[in-house]
Enzyme design. Structure first.
Site, PDB file in Angstrom:
ATOM      1  N   ASP A  33      33.451  25.403   0.142  1.00  0.00           N
ATOM      2  CA  ASP A  33      34.625  25.578   1.233  1.00  0.00           C
ATOM      3  C   ASP A  33      33.535  24.769   2.856  1.00  0.00           C
ATOM      4  OD1 ASP A  33      36.912  28.092   2.087  1.00  0.00           O
ATOM      5  OD2 ASP A  33      35.346  27.073   4.306  1.00  0.00           O
ATOM      6  N   ASN A  91      42.680  35.577  -1.577  1.00  0.00           N
ATOM      7  CA  ASN A  91      43.863  36.258  -0.928  1.00  0.00           C
ATOM      8  C   ASN A  91      44.976  35.890  -1.091  1.00  0.00           C
ATOM      9  OD1 ASN A  91      40.868  37.316   0.849  1.00  0.00           O
ATOM     10  ND2 ASN A  91      41.274  35.572   1.810  1.00  0.00           N
ATOM     11  N   GLU A  99      45.533  31.975   3.907  1.00  0.00           N
ATOM     12  CA  GLU A  99      45.932  30.571   5.134  1.00  0.00           C
ATOM     13  C   GLU A  99      46.347  29.709   4.494  1.00  0.00           C
ATOM     14  OE1 GLU A  99      41.656  29.962   6.476  1.00  0.00           O
ATOM     15  OE2 GLU A  99      42.235  32.398   8.316  1.00  0.00           O
ATOM     16  N   VAL A 100      45.480  29.530   2.785  1.00  0.00           N
ATOM     17  CA  VAL A 100      46.235  27.782   2.562  1.00  0.00           C
ATOM     18  C   VAL A 100      47.377  28.409   1.453  1.00  0.00           C
ATOM     19  CG1 VAL A 100      45.624  26.574   1.201  1.00  0.00           C
ATOM     20  CG2 VAL A 100      44.272  26.540   2.964  1.00  0.00           C
ATOM     21  N   HIS A 104      44.359  29.749  -4.408  1.00  0.00           N
ATOM     22  CA  HIS A 104      42.872  29.853  -4.310  1.00  0.00           C
ATOM     23  C   HIS A 104      41.838  30.500  -4.588  1.00  0.00           C
ATOM     24  CE1 HIS A 104      44.150  29.785  -0.210  1.00  0.00           C
ATOM     25  NE2 HIS A 104      42.360  29.956  -0.364  1.00  0.00           N
ATOM     26  N   HIS A 106      37.930  31.984  -4.320  1.00  0.00           N
ATOM     27  CA  HIS A 106      36.773  31.454  -3.586  1.00  0.00           C
ATOM     28  C   HIS A 106      35.783  32.476  -4.333  1.00  0.00           C
ATOM     29  CE1 HIS A 106      38.428  31.338   0.537  1.00  0.00           C
ATOM     30  NE2 HIS A 106      39.383  32.510   0.381  1.00  0.00           N
TER      31      HIS A 106
END
Ligand code: AMP
Length: 121
Positions: A33, A91, A99-100, A104, A106
């Site tokens: 990240d 998320n 946000e993206v 994904h 983390h």
């Protein structure tokens, strides 16, 4: 939500933007990240065009799904987290703080990460 092919992870996947790669296989890419929130903070993404976790679980093949989860364990091993433990977080959407718009996971580790969330008042 339609997939945005110009999102930052799509651009990493096509080599337009560099990343610090940790692991790659035919279905998955993992990289550090850019704004780490723990001593180890790696993102694991499928190579396919999926906006979020709901989209991925609805449309991804068995191979892609298995590859994503196996890649997380592989990243933990590569980063030396398997013994000490780590956290996997995804998320989703507005409340999840995504946000993206390319799904994904983390992977956090390298220190005690504390409680998951602030308890409800
Ligand atoms: P999320 O809030 O779950 O969508 O997380 C998006 C994550 O992508 C954040 O932790 C960002 O720091 C990270 N990020 C954004 N751009 C890049 C990039 N170019 N390379 C690596 N990580 C990135």
């Amino acid at each position: 939500m339609a997939y945005d092919p110009a999102n930052v992870f799509a651009r990493i996947l096509c080599g337009e933007i560099p990343c610090k790669k940790v692991y790659e296989d035919p279905h998955t890419l993992a990289f550090h990240d850019i704004t780490p929130q723990a001593p180890v903070h790696v993102l694991v993404i499928p190579k396919g065009a999926y906006t979020d976790f709901d989209d991925f679980t609805a449309r991804a093949s068995e191979q892609e799904s298995a590859a994503l989860f196996r890649a997380v364990a592989k990243v933990a091993e590569i980063m030396g987290l398997s013994g000490s433990g780590y956290r996997v977080l995804c998320n989703v959407g507005v409340n999840g703080g995504q946000e993206v718009p390319h799904v994904h996971l983390h992977v956090f580790g390298g220190r005690r990460l504390g409680h998951m969330l602030q308890p409800l008042e």
